[in-house]
Motif scaffolding. Structure first.
Motif, short mmCIF file in Angstrom:
data_model
loop_
_atom_site.label_atom_id
_atom_site.label_comp_id
_atom_site.label_asym_id
_atom_site.label_seq_id
_atom_site.Cartn_x
_atom_site.Cartn_y
_atom_site.Cartn_z
N LYS A 133 52.01 33.30 33.46
CA LYS A 133 50.93 32.32 33.48
C LYS A 133 49.67 32.82 34.20
CE LYS A 133 53.66 28.13 33.00
NZ LYS A 133 54.03 26.81 33.58
N PHE A 134 49.81 33.59 35.25
CA PHE A 134 48.64 34.04 35.99
C PHE A 134 48.98 35.32 36.73
CE2 PHE A 134 50.85 30.83 38.54
CZ PHE A 134 51.13 31.54 39.69
N GLY A 135 47.95 35.98 37.21
CA GLY A 135 48.17 37.23 37.95
C GLY A 135 48.35 38.42 37.03
N TYR A 163 42.08 37.12 40.75
CA TYR A 163 42.49 35.74 40.46
C TYR A 163 41.47 34.75 41.01
CZ TYR A 163 44.98 31.31 40.80
OH TYR A 163 45.32 29.98 40.72
N SER A 171 41.06 30.66 41.68
CA SER A 171 41.76 29.38 41.73
C SER A 171 40.87 28.26 41.19
CB SER A 171 42.14 29.06 43.18
OG SER A 171 42.57 27.72 43.30
N LEU A 200 47.56 39.66 42.35
CA LEU A 200 46.58 38.60 42.12
C LEU A 200 45.15 39.14 42.09
CD1 LEU A 200 48.03 35.70 44.31
CD2 LEU A 200 47.77 35.73 41.83
N ARG A 226 49.75 41.36 34.70
CA ARG A 226 50.77 41.53 33.66
C ARG A 226 50.76 42.98 33.21
NH1 ARG A 226 50.75 38.05 28.17
NH2 ARG A 226 51.30 36.39 29.63
#
Length: 491
Positions: free
Chosen positions: A332-334, A102, A104, A99, A336
């Motif tokens: 979707k998030f975090g 990231y 939020s 993350l 890759r």
């Protein structure tokens, strides 16, 4: 403006809140003072993210409310959050590369509730990756160092929170406790921390590790400060967290000064066996002796399934972790992976790169015990024993009002002291796991010092919804001793 007899960083939450209300210090002055301390103590590894602009902006707003007479109960008090709580104004990483960076779109309920009470956020604090660990050495970024001895661990997973409070980088911090992750680092760093009854605090916006165990709680220097914080971070959250209890907001400080004359304190024989080091035993028994001087009565009890709490926890928690962490797949998030052949290859490479060794270990254990052919033999059996562990507590509470014992078998060990042996870390949780499995409230209170002049914590465990009783006992102990007010050299 501040001209009190002691520096700002030596003021606790209650003292600082009173000074802010009295106009003896401004919220901006307090925020800048603690930001300066965080910068000058970066080597401790307590913080993962600080944004001075965000903090000072919140402090200015707090000063405006103080001037207007619309201040909340904790208006202007600086506090830092464990990086397992998501925040819209600061990155939220859960101590993981998965993350990294990231952001939020919303604040965790605990963060929002404390902000509503007037708290100013200093930053995000270091923790074991996804809260998996007992030493803060599993952080993907850096281990935090115990301010009492920089060569030792601060405990985990809320290690950064404990370090920040002990080193006076923040008057208080949030933590989370899945199997002891508030109580154990509080013990190792000589501060006070409380895990409330499961469901007291909303888990919405807490990055999940083990959903039936995770619980938020405050970490501060005194029981009084923890009571003030707990009163403002607990409460129902039915629209966002189905495990949140429908209980009204409570003033946990209401009984702090009640007499403990006649209080029955259960002493489990299983907590004082061969595995307990002599220095920890001495400090804990000394604290129990203080309770006796105040009229409390020590009652021998048994928690016969204490040893089973380790295998039970390390089946249930990894099982829930394998499910909760399945969402981190690079879609979707975090994180890759940059290069991959197809979708399955992306999953594999993303998770291999993003997760650390301990997280991978727990995911693999959890997936195994949930797999066909093993679910009944391991997971279901662990759940049955979990119920028995909870029943053991209820049997014990028939003869006592609260339970006391050590938080951990030893004082904080050296960084790297457990090498590559995860079982050594797991065994260190033996005294904190039972209360977590039962969903009971528990806390750590400074009780003295052991080998190497390292802090020792006394663990207090109560029946469901008896946080006020725990805080009362802890507060009375802190009125009789000064362990909670001592601080490491050089801070």
């Amino acid at each position: 403006m501040h001209s009190a007899s002691k520096p700002l960083h030596d003021l606790g939450v209650a003292e600082l809140a009173a000074s802010l209300r009295a106009g003896q210090v401004s919220a901006v002055e307090a925020a800048q003072h603690f930001l300066g301390r965080a910068r000058s103590h970066e080597s401790l590894g307590a913080f993962l993210a600080i944004d001075e602009e965000v903090t000072v902006s919140q402090a200015r707003a707090a000063d405006a409310r103080l001037a207007a007479g619309t201040a909340g109960p904790l208006e202007g008090v600086p506090l830092a959050h464990k990086d397992i709580f998501v925040t819209k104004d600061l990155p939220s990483t859960a101590g993981s590369r998965m993350l990294e960076g990231y952001r939020s779109p919303f604040d965790a309920t605990v963060v929002r509730k404390l902000a509503d009470a007037g708290v100013v956020t200093l930053g995000k604090l270091n923790c074991d990756e996804f809260a998996m660990g007992s030493s803060n050495e599993n952080s993907a970024y850096q281990p935090a160092c115990n301010p009492w001895d920089l060569s030792r661990v601060p405990g985990g997973s809320s290690g950064g929170s404990a370090v920040a409070v002990a080193a006076r980088l923040a008057p208080a911090a949030t933590g989370t406790d899945t199997g002891g992750s508030i109580r154990q680092p509080a013990s190792f760093c000589g501060i006070t921390g409380i895990k409330p009854t499961y469901g007291r605090a909303s888990r919405y916006g807490m990055i999940a590790f083990a959903s039936s165990l995770d619980q938020a709680g405050p970490m501060a220097r005194s029981a009084e400060d923890c009571a003030l914080l707990l009163s403002n971070l607990c409460g129902p959250d039915p629209d966002r967290d189905s495990t949140s209890l429908d209980l009204p907001t409570e003033d946990f400080a209401r009984s702090l000064n009640d007499s403990i004359d006649g209080l029955r304190i259960g002493i489990p024989k299983e907590f004082f066996g061969e595995g307990l080091s002599a220095d920890v035993r001495t400090a804990v028994e000394g604290a129990l002796g203080e309770f006796e001087k105040m009229g409390a009565r020590l009652v021998p009890i048994s928690l016969p399934r204490t040893e089973l709490s380790i295998p039970v926890y390390y089946i249930i928690a990894p099982a829930e972790a394998s499910s909760n962490l399945s969402r981190f797949d690079g879609v979707k998030f975090g994180h890759r992976a940059k290069a991959f052949a197809d979708l399955v290859d992306m999953y594999k490479k993303t998770r291999a790169e993003g997760f650390g060794d301990e997280v991978k270990r727990r995911i693999m254990i959890g997936t195994y015990v949930l797999s066909h052919g093993y679910y009944d033999a391991y997971y279901l059996q662990a759940q049955r024993i979990r119920r028995m562990i909870a029943d053991d507590f209820q049997q014990a509470f028939k003869s006592c009002d609260l339970i006391a014992g050590p938080v951990a078998p030893t004082v904080a060990w050296k960084l790297g002291g457990h090498g590559n042996d995860p079982l050594a870390d797991y065994l260190a949780d033996i005294f904190t796991l039972p209360a977590s499995l039962a969903g009971l409230p528990g806390m750590s209170v400074p009780a003295g010092f052991g080998d190497g002049a390292m802090p020792v914590g006394l663990q207090l465990i109560g029946n469901y919804f008896t946080e006020s009783r725990l805080l009362n006992a802890a507060h009375r102990l802190q009125q009789a001793t000064d362990f909670h007010s001592r601080k490491p050299e050089g801070v």
